[in-house]
Write a protein that holds these residues in place. Structure first.
Motif, PDB file in Angstrom:
ATOM      1  N   MET A 572      43.462  82.140  -2.757  1.00 36.10           N
ATOM      2  CA  MET A 572      43.507  81.465  -2.648  1.00 36.10           C
ATOM      3  C   MET A 572      45.225  80.979  -2.803  1.00 36.10           C
ATOM      4  O   MET A 572      45.303  80.297  -1.601  1.00 36.10           O
ATOM      5  CB  MET A 572      43.469  80.612  -4.212  1.00 36.10           C
ATOM      6  N   SER A 573      45.288  81.770  -2.847  1.00 30.83           N
ATOM      7  CA  SER A 573      47.110  81.342  -2.919  1.00 30.83           C
ATOM      8  C   SER A 573      48.030  81.404  -1.651  1.00 30.83           C
ATOM      9  O   SER A 573      48.596  80.848  -1.023  1.00 30.83           O
ATOM     10  CB  SER A 573      48.297  82.849  -3.643  1.00 30.83           C
ATOM     11  N   ASN A 574      47.859  82.406  -0.797  1.00 28.93           N
ATOM     12  CA  ASN A 574      47.526  82.320   0.866  1.00 28.93           C
ATOM     13  C   ASN A 574      46.696  80.966   1.290  1.00 28.93           C
ATOM     14  O   ASN A 574      47.694  80.543   1.583  1.00 28.93           O
ATOM     15  CB  ASN A 574      47.048  83.604   1.283  1.00 28.93           C
ATOM     16  N   ARG A 575      45.818  80.753   0.651  1.00 30.88           N
ATOM     17  CA  ARG A 575      45.417  79.744   1.671  1.00 30.88           C
ATOM     18  C   ARG A 575      46.353  78.152   1.557  1.00 30.88           C
ATOM     19  O   ARG A 575      46.448  77.586   2.367  1.00 30.88           O
ATOM     20  CB  ARG A 575      44.599  79.123   1.250  1.00 30.88           C
ATOM     21  N   HIS A 576      46.799  77.691   0.235  1.00 32.11           N
ATOM     22  CA  HIS A 576      47.804  77.250   0.052  1.00 32.11           C
ATOM     23  C   HIS A 576      49.084  77.795   0.427  1.00 32.11           C
ATOM     24  O   HIS A 576      50.198  76.609  -0.696  1.00 32.11           O
ATOM     25  CB  HIS A 576      47.197  76.927  -2.052  1.00 32.11           C
ATOM     26  N   ASN A 577      49.643  78.477   0.684  1.00 38.79           N
ATOM     27  CA  ASN A 577      51.080  78.877   0.865  1.00 38.79           C
ATOM     28  C   ASN A 577      51.838  79.051   0.294  1.00 38.79           C
ATOM     29  O   ASN A 577      53.073  78.778   0.549  1.00 38.79           O
ATOM     30  CB  ASN A 577      51.134  77.823   1.699  1.00 38.79           C
ATOM     31  N   ARG A 578      51.332  79.722  -1.005  1.00 38.76           N
ATOM     32  CA  ARG A 578      52.441  79.336  -2.073  1.00 38.76           C
ATOM     33  C   ARG A 578      52.692  81.276  -2.466  1.00 38.76           C
ATOM     34  O   ARG A 578      53.016  81.686  -3.760  1.00 38.76           O
ATOM     35  CB  ARG A 578      51.279  79.236  -3.498  1.00 38.76           C
ATOM     36  N   GLY A 579      51.908  82.278  -1.378  1.00 36.26           N
ATOM     37  CA  GLY A 579      52.878  83.510  -2.118  1.00 36.26           C
ATOM     38  C   GLY A 579      52.064  84.867  -2.843  1.00 36.26           C
ATOM     39  O   GLY A 579      51.199  83.952  -3.934  1.00 36.26           O
ATOM     40  N   LEU A 580      52.216  84.915  -3.232  1.00 34.18           N
ATOM     41  CA  LEU A 580      51.588  86.660  -4.272  1.00 34.18           C
ATOM     42  C   LEU A 580      51.499  86.537  -5.341  1.00 34.18           C
ATOM     43  O   LEU A 580      51.397  87.185  -6.058  1.00 34.18           O
ATOM     44  CB  LEU A 580      50.879  87.020  -3.155  1.00 34.18           C
TER      45      LEU A 580
END
Lengths: 643, 108
Positions: A572-580
């Motif tokens: 989800m973090s990657n999908r939303h471009n928010r980093g991990l």
């Protein structure tokens, strides 16, 4: 003013029959009724429990004891079902039944197994049944206990595992003690879990209980096997029985398992014998050791590859026709795919991609024939969606796969010509080479990160295998990252019992204890690769194992996370471009790290760890096995890589 | 069309930028690569393939993490910069070969 329960019509009915026995028990004339002082209104939910109230002669009570209660007869019924154990967290709604088991029944068949949580009781019964092939009983409160138990029952339902659940309830509202007994009573106890038990009943007489118990057992043990539930009314349990001789325990005749229709079997045999690239896929195919034997015979007749999806111990891991590691490639190349008790046939023949736009595509060749044999087609419910996506099948037999295999084998034998036999032998030789290559590849793959810390799951499984391979072992947990399936030699039915069914976390530890209880009388070394997150749902089952002297080796796969959820958060973090960097929030079990060896030791287990250096692992497992051989449960905490 | 071909050629011929293996190792852990591929990039049949000693070109590597064709979550430049990708690639290239299976008694 509170009324004495004596005035209830039902109470009056049994007292009439029990008065003589009751008077004899008392050994003195029944005390005359005396006029008591008015009973003061009680505060809500606070029964009078002071010395005066306890010692005061109760008004108009003429019988206080009985030696023939309904719950004794219920124990007679349970004994007729050959139930070895009842797993239970004690509860007042079945207090009479509990007492009858331990006193009237001398705590034998069933023996009361003390559990610290109803979810543990159910999962213990789940694991036991998968080793022993028959149900364990579970007692639970009809309300809070059954609510605790619900997830475990759902797992068993998805996994098609029989168990015999008895829940206590006080149906007659006028009989309930003020206070908690009301919160712990319910109109329709079974409604909580009716979506995922195969049958339930609420008997209103002892004979009704006997007949419903027999019916329930028969239903539970007919494929697809599932949990069943009987409500034991507390009045039925506690009420004296005037004429026990008139009650009858029912004889049970189990129906044969449903077999595939003759036309479907003949057409399937024809397709399999004529196929160039047939594939047999098995999930919950082998219900018993005989099922595994049949599957071996069918595969060898056809020299066809077998993909074992692991719902049960279907096929030996080192058999040359075991091609489980090449599943997708074989399905893609197959012209005939025989699915035996597949949970997810659609998923077996499709590729699915979990990206922003979910997508899927078939992986089968055009014209490939799909054949299904599953008892799942005989029993589908609406609400819970464990039936998976609808597959387009060419031949569907609504039948038990294991029961159908003998007739399919005979049909195949009749069709094999010398030419086909020659072709089969050539196919088998290629498959044997592929199997050997897969084994060599597994060893090569295992060599990576061999000395790493945290310890690799491959190293963990290799070290464990080295210590158990000369024992009569039984793995009762999932095969972590497939390493046991890739590296170990599974060739006996009880060496693997499949997974939880519904993927409800918290199943692993108690199911392992239940399976170990079943293995105990056979002297097997029961092995459990225990996930850390799973254990923390209800670790009290370790105490149950220690208390009941259940030998079990648990080796922790302690990756300090709910790892599946870490990966979902990562996605989800990657999908939303928010980093991990924040994906660990809510998904890891760190800060502080849990010391599982201390946890286990506190409950009476032999335990070591945390082990972080792979060189320390083998010796620690060896010492733990020595403890298990003394009849104790033991645990080795191993800090591991994620998968 | 000719511009597109030219771009593809340039992209395909992009030399591998200098990466820092130590920085790459830290990133491999920090951004969660290890969750599926293991801390030593050893891989898992359940989650993600081995990246250790499984060489692909830098171009292919970057292309895949930006737009994976399979199940892997995409790592856009907003999440992993080109330099960070180069560092991770350098870390993967630096990983030693494991001991031969024949030299590991438990795997013989």
């Amino acid at each position: 003013m509170r009324q004495s329960s004596k005035f209830s019509p039902t109470r009056r009915k049994f007292i009439k029959g029990a008065a003589v026995a009751g008077a004899a028990t008392l050994g003195s004339p029944i005390a005359p009724a005396i006029e008591s002082k008015p009973v003061q209104p009680l505060g809500p939910k606070v029964p009078v429990q002071n010395a005066r109230a306890e010692t005061e002669v109760p008004p108009e009570v003429d019988v206080l004891t009985t030696e023939h209660c309904g719950s004794d007869f219920m124990v007679d019924v349970l004994r007729s079902l050959d139930l070895e154990y009842v797993a239970s967290n004690p509860g007042s709604s079945f207090r009479a039944l509990h007492e009858s088991v331990i006193n009237y029944g001398a705590n034998q068949k069933p023996e009361f197994i003390t559990c610290c949580h109803e979810e543990s009781s159910i999962a213990m019964a789940h694991g036991y049944s998968k080793v022993e092939g028959k149900p364990m009983a579970v007692f639970a409160h009809g309300t809070v206990g059954l609510q605790h138990a619900a997830m475990g029952i759902y797992n068993a339902y998805c996994d098609r595992v029989p168990m015999f659940i008895v829940v206590g309830n006080t149906i007659d509202a006028t009989m309930r003690r003020p206070g908690v007994e009301w919160e712990h009573s319910v109109q329709d106890a079974a409604s909580i879990v009716r979506d995922f038990v195969k049958w339930d009943d609420t008997p209103i007489s002892l004979q009704h209980f006997a007949e419903s118990a027999a019916r329930a057992y028969k239903i539970a043990m007919t494929p697809p096997m599932e949990p069943v539930l009987i409500v034991a009314d507390s009045e039925l349990q506690e009420r004296p029985v005037a004429q026990k001789d008139k009650l009858q325990v029912q004889r049970i005749t189990r129906p044969g398992a449903p077999q595939g229709d003759s036309g479907g079997v003949a057409e399937t045999a024809k397709l399999l014998v004529g196929a160039q690239n047939p594939v047999i896929v098995a999930d919950r195919a082998a219900r018993t050791a005989a099922g595994m034997k049949y599957l071996i015979e069918l595969a060898e007749l056809l020299q066809a590859p077998v993909i074992d999806q692991g719902g049960r111990m279907n096929f030996p891991s080192r058999h040359p026709l075991n091609q489980s590691s090449r599943g997708r490639a074989l399905v893609s190349d197959a012209d005939v795919i025989l699915g035996l008790e597949l949970t997810d046939f659609w998923g077996t023949v499709h590729a699915y991609r979990d990206q922003l736009e979910r997508s899927w595509r078939p992986i089968t060749k055009a014209g490939a024939k799909l054949i299904s044999i599953t008892a799942g087609d005989l029993y589908i419910r609406s609400n819970y969606q464990d039936f998976e996506r609808y597959p387009e099948i060419d031949i569907a037999m609504a039948a038990d796969a294991e029961a159908t295999l003998p007739s399919l084998i005979e049909a195949v034998k009749r069709l094999i010509t010398p030419d086909r036999k020659t072709a089969f032998q050539a196919r088998g030789a290629k498959l044997a080479t592929a199997h050997q290559s897969a084994l060599e590849q597994a060893k090569t793959d295992a060599s990576y990160a061999w000395d790493a810390s945290p310890i690799s799951t491959a190293r963990l499984c290799a070290e464990l295998w080295a210590q158990i391979k000369t024992e009569d072992w039984s793995l009762v947990s999932s095969t972590q990252s497939n390493w046991p399936a890739r590296l170990w030699n599974f060739d006996k039915y009880y060496q693997y019992i499949g997974g939880s069914g519904g993927a409800g976390v918290g199943y692993g530890a108690p199911a392992a204890v239940g399976a170990a209880l079943a293995n105990k009388k056979y002297g097997r070394l029961t092995v459990n690769i225990q996930n850390d997150g799973d254990l923390m749902y209800a670790p009290g089952v370790l105490w149950t194992a220690a208390h009941h002297r259940i030998p079990l080796l648990s080796v922790m796969h302690n990756n300090r996370a709910y790892h599946q959820e870490v990966m979902h958060l990562q996605r989800m973090s990657n999908r939303h471009n928010r980093g991990l960097e924040r994906a660990s929030i809510g998904t890891t079990i760190e800060d502080p790290n849990i010391d599982y060896s201390k946890l286990a030791q506190s409950m009476g287990l032999y335990a070591e760890g945390p082990i972080t250096d792979p060189k320390d692992l083998g010796p620690a497992v060896k010492r733990a096995i020595a403890a298990v051989k003394r009849g104790e449960p033991a645990l080795v905490d191993v800090v591991t890589q994620p998968r | 069309m000719s511009i597109l071909i030219a771009l593809v050629v340039v992209f395909a011929q992009t030399p591998t930028p200098r990466g820092n293996p130590e920085a790459g190792k830290a990133l491999f852990a920090k951004i969660g690569c290890y969750q599926c591929h293991g801390r030593e990039a050893q891989g898992s049949t359940a989650t993600g393939p081995r990246l250790n000693q499984n060489p692909i070109t830098y171009t292919r590597f970057v292309s895949y993490i930006r737009k994976p064709s399979g199940e892997m979550p995409p790592y856009t430049a907003k999440v992993v910069s080109d330099q960070q990708a180069a560092d991770i690639f350098a870390f993967l290239q630096s990983l030693p070969k494991p001991a031969a299976v024949e030299n590991i008694p438990l795997l013989k």
